[in-house]
Design an enzyme around this catalytic site. Structure first.
Site: not given
Ligand code: DSN
Length: 419
Positions: A55, A57, A201, A227, A230, A236
């Site tokens: 942990y 925090e 974003d 994120t 991707k 992830r």
């Molecule tokens: N699920 C993602 C995507 O496939 O673009 C977006 O959150």
């Protein structure tokens, strides 16, 4: 043998078998979902490391629990690498996911009830950009801009008009199903005109941005969320970049505002991914993703498939299937039978519901990670068109394509070192 020392196969053969089957699925199918990728061996090793046990925090140097010295080192490393990679003043690497990163950004920049202006989900936006079923649509007064009806591309005059109408406190730019370049500067001009803050974003295009293959949102936007899994090809998870001016508010919004202890094994894996993304090899990888997307878009069009906006500038394309009298769900299911994994996706003005849709959203980050290039895109585009056109009537088409997909997967292996 102690419960602490058994291998997964010894401790839980059921789970081990499911994971093994998933490995084989990943190895044996072509993955064209543009929001997925294959994490590196080093990244995956770190997510399974002892860093899962603590942990932490708080933030480096200001933790609530003792014993955090190596966690301070790792979080500082991740933050510094993220800042260097994206040339940002400030990075928060603790958000668990893209949705929580967006939630933290809103908490930092808005009060409940404030007005936001974002891209419609149906035109390529995201649930967390104000959709009525999502916290963002429930907590904030959400208004939307869409794509031009003529070009299916962002129409900055429309964004400007909507911004002057609704006077948002925050404009959100960035998308999850938009195949074209986003002009962050035009968004900033509009935001400044109406006195709004600007949030980008960049979850989908983060890898392209890091490699300099897409215009940079960082100097232009107050806050940038993303994120990590991707195009960026990390674990992830997610992170937030901001100007110094927003650093304190962002950090307080993530912890204690939204999350407790961060997932430090994932923070450590983000550090690894940011380092991987600094390499020349990664820059070339991002450029090949785009060349592959161009090639795939070209062959799909030659085969008579219609692309929303007529093409792509990034890693994905949206196929409008209406002229082929097949829905997105039907096409995605047929393609999966043939070993090609895509997601169904709404197209602008889609008459069908989100669980059916009139489109699919192929992308090339995963294929490119496997080392595939333009000749393979040609082959894959032709196979996709054949399945979509003939797969319903002719089972032999599905079987033939399945066998070609297997050969291609064997020629471009992934995770061959895993048992
Ligand atoms: N699920 C993602 C995507 O496939 O673009 C977006 O959150």
């Amino acid at each position: 043998m102690s419960i602490m020392t058994r291998t997964l196969a010894q401790a839980d053969p059921e789970v081990a078998e499911i994971i093994h089957n998933e490995l084989e699925r990943q190895q044996d199918t072509l993955m064209l979902i543009p929001s997925e990728n294959y994490a590196s061996r080093a990244t995956m090793a770190v997510t399974g490391s002892v860093m899962t046990n603590k942990y932490t925090e708080g933030y480096p140097g200001k933790r609530y629990y003792n014993g955090c010295m190596y966690y301070d080192e790792i979080e500082n490393l991740a933050r510094d690498r993220a800042k260097a990679l994206f040339r940002a003043d400030h990075a928060n690497v603790q958000p668990h996911t893209g949705s929580t990163a967006n939630m933290a950004a809103y908490f930092a920049m808005l009060e409940p009830g404030d007005t936001i202006l974002a891209m419609k989900l149906e035109h390529g936006g995201h649930l967390t950009h104000g959709h009525a079923v999502n916290f963002s649509g429930k907590l904030y007064d959400a208004h939307f801009y869409g794509l031009s009806e003529e070009t299916d591309q962002l129409d900055y005059d429309q964004v400007r008009e909507r911004a002057h109408e609704v006077k948002p406190k925050l404009i959100v730019c960035g998308a999850s199903a938009y195949p074209r370049v986003i002009d962050f500067r035009q968004f900033r001009e509009i935001a400044d005109e109406v006195g709004a803050l600007l949030l980008a974003d960049i979850a989908h295009i983060a890898g392209l941005v890091a490699a300099g293959a897409h215009p940079d949102p960082v100097p232009t936007c107050h806050v940038v969320t993303s994120t990590t899994h991707k195009t960026l090809r990390g674990p992830r998870s997610a992170f937030i970049l901001s100007t110094d001016e927003w650093a304190r508010e962002i950090d307080r919004a993530v912890f204690p505002g939204l999350q407790g202890g961060a997932l430090m094994h994932v923070v450590a894996a983000k550090a690894v991914a940011f380092k991987e993304a600094q390499s020349l090899f990664f820059r070339e990888y991002q450029r090949q993703i785009m060349r592959n997307a161009q090639a795939l878009a070209g062959v799909l069009q030659e085969e008579g498939l219609k692309l929303v906006s007529g093409g792509t500038d990034n890693h994905l394309m949206l196929v409008d299937l209406r002229n082929l009298e097949i829905t997105g769900r039907q096409a995605a299911d047929l393609l999966e039978e043939a070993g090609i994994v895509v997601n169904k996706n709404a197209i602008p003005g889609d008459p069908l519901p989100p669980n059916e849709t009139s489109g699919i959203r192929p992308g090339t980050p995963g294929l490119t990670t496997r080392g595939m290039q333009e000749p393979e895109m040609d082959q894959i585009g032709k196979m996709m068109a054949r399945v979509i056109r003939q797969g319903r009537e002719d089972d032999t088409v599905l079987a033939e394509v399945r066998s070609q997909v297997r050969e291609l997967c064997e020629a471009f292996p992934i995770y061959e070192y895993l048992p």
